[in-house]
Design a protein around this motif. Structure first.
Motif, PDB file in Angstrom:
ATOM      1  N   ARG A  12     -51.996 -10.096  16.172  1.00  0.00           N
ATOM      2  CA  ARG A  12     -53.102 -11.031  15.966  1.00  0.00           C
ATOM      3  C   ARG A  12     -52.644 -12.332  15.315  1.00  0.00           C
ATOM      4  O   ARG A  12     -53.012 -13.412  15.761  1.00  0.00           O
ATOM      5  N   HIS A  13     -51.891 -12.233  14.232  1.00  0.00           N
ATOM      6  CA  HIS A  13     -51.600 -13.478  13.512  1.00  0.00           C
ATOM      7  C   HIS A  13     -50.369 -13.435  12.616  1.00  0.00           C
ATOM      8  O   HIS A  13     -49.867 -14.492  12.224  1.00  0.00           O
ATOM      9  N   HIS A  14     -49.886 -12.245  12.244  1.00  0.00           N
ATOM     10  CA  HIS A  14     -48.809 -12.190  11.259  1.00  0.00           C
ATOM     11  C   HIS A  14     -47.534 -12.882  11.722  1.00  0.00           C
ATOM     12  O   HIS A  14     -46.774 -13.405  10.914  1.00  0.00           O
ATOM     13  N   ARG A  15     -47.277 -12.867  13.043  1.00  0.00           N
ATOM     14  CA  ARG A  15     -46.024 -13.472  13.500  1.00  0.00           C
ATOM     15  C   ARG A  15     -45.985 -14.969  13.210  1.00  0.00           C
ATOM     16  O   ARG A  15     -44.914 -15.542  12.999  1.00  0.00           O
ATOM     17  N   ARG A  16     -47.167 -15.619  13.197  1.00  0.00           N
ATOM     18  CA  ARG A  16     -47.194 -17.047  12.853  1.00  0.00           C
ATOM     19  C   ARG A  16     -46.722 -17.268  11.417  1.00  0.00           C
ATOM     20  O   ARG A  16     -46.004 -18.221  11.133  1.00  0.00           O
ATOM     21  N   LEU A  17     -47.147 -16.372  10.532  1.00  0.00           N
ATOM     22  CA  LEU A  17     -46.788 -16.510   9.123  1.00  0.00           C
ATOM     23  C   LEU A  17     -45.371 -16.018   8.849  1.00  0.00           C
ATOM     24  O   LEU A  17     -44.620 -16.659   8.102  1.00  0.00           O
ATOM     25  N   CYS A  18     -44.992 -14.894   9.461  1.00  0.00           N
ATOM     26  CA  CYS A  18     -43.708 -14.271   9.134  1.00  0.00           C
ATOM     27  C   CYS A  18     -42.522 -15.152   9.503  1.00  0.00           C
ATOM     28  O   CYS A  18     -41.470 -15.080   8.871  1.00  0.00           O
ATOM     29  N   LYS A  19     -42.700 -15.977  10.532  1.00  0.00           N
ATOM     30  CA  LYS A  19     -41.606 -16.878  10.919  1.00  0.00           C
ATOM     31  C   LYS A  19     -41.276 -17.864   9.802  1.00  0.00           C
ATOM     32  O   LYS A  19     -40.153 -18.345   9.698  1.00  0.00           O
ATOM     33  N   LYS A  20     -42.248 -18.153   8.967  1.00  0.00           N
ATOM     34  CA  LYS A  20     -42.065 -19.147   7.904  1.00  0.00           C
ATOM     35  C   LYS A  20     -42.097 -18.511   6.517  1.00  0.00           C
ATOM     36  O   LYS A  20     -42.088 -19.214   5.510  1.00  0.00           O
ATOM     37  N   LEU A  21     -42.113 -17.173   6.468  1.00  0.00           N
ATOM     38  CA  LEU A  21     -42.366 -16.495   5.203  1.00  0.00           C
ATOM     39  C   LEU A  21     -41.258 -16.718   4.184  1.00  0.00           C
ATOM     40  O   LEU A  21     -41.527 -17.023   3.011  1.00  0.00           O
ATOM     41  N   SER A  22     -39.996 -16.548   4.572  1.00  0.00           N
ATOM     42  CA  SER A  22     -38.897 -16.668   3.610  1.00  0.00           C
ATOM     43  C   SER A  22     -38.833 -18.075   3.022  1.00  0.00           C
ATOM     44  O   SER A  22     -38.632 -18.249   1.819  1.00  0.00           O
ATOM     45  N   THR A  23     -39.050 -19.077   3.873  1.00  0.00           N
ATOM     46  CA  THR A  23     -39.064 -20.465   3.378  1.00  0.00           C
ATOM     47  C   THR A  23     -40.240 -20.695   2.456  1.00  0.00           C
ATOM     48  O   THR A  23     -40.120 -21.327   1.395  1.00  0.00           O
ATOM     49  N   PHE A  24     -41.389 -20.147   2.851  1.00  0.00           N
ATOM     50  CA  PHE A  24     -42.611 -20.318   2.058  1.00  0.00           C
ATOM     51  C   PHE A  24     -42.456 -19.698   0.673  1.00  0.00           C
ATOM     52  O   PHE A  24     -42.773 -20.324  -0.351  1.00  0.00           O
ATOM     53  N   LEU A  44     -54.586 -14.953   0.726  1.00  0.00           N
ATOM     54  CA  LEU A  44     -55.322 -16.116   1.223  1.00  0.00           C
ATOM     55  C   LEU A  44     -54.839 -16.498   2.625  1.00  0.00           C
ATOM     56  O   LEU A  44     -55.650 -16.821   3.499  1.00  0.00           O
ATOM     57  N   CYS A  45     -53.533 -16.427   2.850  1.00  0.00           N
ATOM     58  CA  CYS A  45     -52.988 -16.696   4.186  1.00  0.00           C
ATOM     59  C   CYS A  45     -53.586 -15.741   5.214  1.00  0.00           C
ATOM     60  O   CYS A  45     -54.012 -16.148   6.307  1.00  0.00           O
ATOM     61  N   PHE A 100     -48.484 -25.466   7.501  1.00  0.00           N
ATOM     62  CA  PHE A 100     -49.283 -25.427   8.728  1.00  0.00           C
ATOM     63  C   PHE A 100     -50.706 -24.946   8.459  1.00  0.00           C
ATOM     64  O   PHE A 100     -51.656 -25.396   9.106  1.00  0.00           O
ATOM     65  N   LEU A 101     -50.886 -24.048   7.480  1.00  0.00           N
ATOM     66  CA  LEU A 101     -52.230 -23.584   7.145  1.00  0.00           C
ATOM     67  C   LEU A 101     -52.986 -24.636   6.343  1.00  0.00           C
ATOM     68  O   LEU A 101     -54.193 -24.822   6.527  1.00  0.00           O
ATOM     69  N   ALA A 102     -52.287 -25.312   5.435  1.00  0.00           N
ATOM     70  CA  ALA A 102     -52.929 -26.362   4.636  1.00  0.00           C
ATOM     71  C   ALA A 102     -53.431 -27.497   5.528  1.00  0.00           C
ATOM     72  O   ALA A 102     -54.463 -28.121   5.237  1.00  0.00           O
ATOM     73  N   LYS A 103     -52.731 -27.758   6.636  1.00  0.00           N
ATOM     74  CA  LYS A 103     -53.144 -28.824   7.552  1.00  0.00           C
ATOM     75  C   LYS A 103     -54.303 -28.385   8.450  1.00  0.00           C
ATOM     76  O   LYS A 103     -55.134 -29.198   8.835  1.00  0.00           O
ATOM     77  N   GLU A 104     -54.342 -27.094   8.774  1.00  0.00           N
ATOM     78  CA  GLU A 104     -55.352 -26.597   9.706  1.00  0.00           C
ATOM     79  C   GLU A 104     -56.735 -26.473   9.081  1.00  0.00           C
ATOM     80  O   GLU A 104     -57.742 -26.480   9.793  1.00  0.00           O
ATOM     81  N   HIS A 105     -56.809 -26.328   7.749  1.00  0.00           N
ATOM     82  CA  HIS A 105     -58.092 -26.032   7.112  1.00  0.00           C
ATOM     83  C   HIS A 105     -58.412 -27.057   6.037  1.00  0.00           C
ATOM     84  O   HIS A 105     -57.513 -27.587   5.366  1.00  0.00           O
TER      85      HIS A 105
END
Length: 339
Positions: A12-24, A44-45, A100-105
């Motif tokens: 559903r959505h975790h792959r969008r976040l996991c790609k950037k997780l270590s950097t985040f 929150l993510c 990417f989430l801060a920009k989307e919402h």
């Protein structure tokens, strides 16, 4: 089943976040070892990706209006139920978010959802009663108030959609009696519970346990030594669980007396339960004589009977641990706590 839920969330959505997780998670906003802020950020993510990825900030006003107008919970969307929850009473700074989430919402939506997720954060436990994550369960937040002496307990199962909360009664409930659960571990000392509830949820608990613990505070002294503590354990066990049978089979908890007499009140010192838990854990994983280990387990079980309401799951877990060193005992402890 946990892996099924994780796979579904990934799709559903975790792959969008996991790609950037270590950097985040390596961002400067996160202090080393600050698990609290990290968990708030990840929660929150998840909420934004799961419920708001198709609407951006547009759902905010609609959600608040529906909640404020008293719409039936079952007939409004999950995102609107989320936004109808009570926010934290004090202004809360939103935790860091990936860019990417801060920009989307919108900032308004992020702030509103952050304040509600902090104020409605539930710890998710595995079947072995170990904490494995955090989640927001809106209907549970709306239906069940907190008590440090609850009449029910939340347990979790897992399916392809994720964790499912079940509310199980700890006692017979009368018609019209409020069903309460605990938002925190009631084993914590009174002052720790008071601080946690105030800082996390913004209220002070006035339940029967809090009133009793508050009155007892002046009477609780710090044990002078570990030897002095251990010397009290036989008396503690005989007082709290005098009818405990160590042989035979039973599916009923023993009769207990959770009110400690004055000479045992020192065992309610904040430092005691961590000491006893650690002592039993070390004994259970070493060459400590079986009788000594079993005695520590029974003392821990007695303390759990004092601290927790009957049939609380951790009593069952302690029961299982304490009797596992007696080959003659064939009780079925986990059924006691969860059936």
């Amino acid at each position: 089943m946990q892996s099924i839920g994780q796979h579904a969330a990934w799709q559903r959505h975790h792959r969008r976040l996991c790609k950037k997780l270590s950097t985040f998670l390596s961002m400067a906003q996160f202090q080393p070892g600050d698990q609290s802020v990290q968990s708030q950020s990840l929660l929150l993510c998840h909420l934004l990706l799961e419920h708001f990825s198709d609407l951006g900030g547009g759902a905010l006003q609609q959600g608040i209006e529906i909640g404020a107008n008293g719409g039936t919970v079952e007939h409004i969307s999950e995102r609107n139920v989320l936004l109808s929850l009570l926010p934290h009473p004090e202004p809360q700074q939103s935790p860091p978010l990936p860019l990417f989430l801060a920009k989307e919402h919108s900032h308004e939506l992020i702030q509103a959802l952050s304040s509600r997720s902090v104020n409605n954060d539930w710890v998710i436990y595995s079947s072995s009663l170990h904490p494995i994550g955090h989640g927001v369960f809106p209907r549970a937040s709306r239906y069940f108030n907190h008590s440090c002496s609850p009449s029910a307990v939340q347990v979790y199962t897992f399916d392809e959609a994720g964790p499912i909360m079940h509310i199980k009664a700890l006692k017979n409930l009368s018609a019209g009696e409020e069903i309460t659960v605990t938002y925190i571990d009631p084993a914590h000392p009174y002052d720790v519970r008071k601080k946690a509830l105030d800082s996390t949820y913004g209220f002070e608990c006035h339940c029967r346990k809090c009133q009793s613990d508050k009155e007892l505070l002046p009477s609780i002294s710090v044990p002078p030594s570990s030897d002095a503590i251990v010397s009290l354990y036989p008396t503690l066990i005989r007082h709290v669980i005098p009818s405990l049978e160590l042989t035979g089979t039973s599916e009923a908890l023993p009769e207990v007396d959770p009110i400690l007499p004055p000479h045992l009140l020192t065992l309610l010192s904040p430092s005691h339960l961590p000491y006893l838990s650690e002592a039993f854990s070390k004994a259970a994983h070493s060459e400590t004589p079986k009788e000594e280990t079993h005695g520590l387990g029974l003392a821990l079980l007695a303390m759990y009977f004092v601290i927790y309401p009957p049939y609380y799951p951790l009593i069952g877990r302690s029961f299982a641990l304490s009797i596992s060193h007696r080959f003659t005992c064939s009780l079925t402890p986990m059924r006691l706590a969860l059936s």
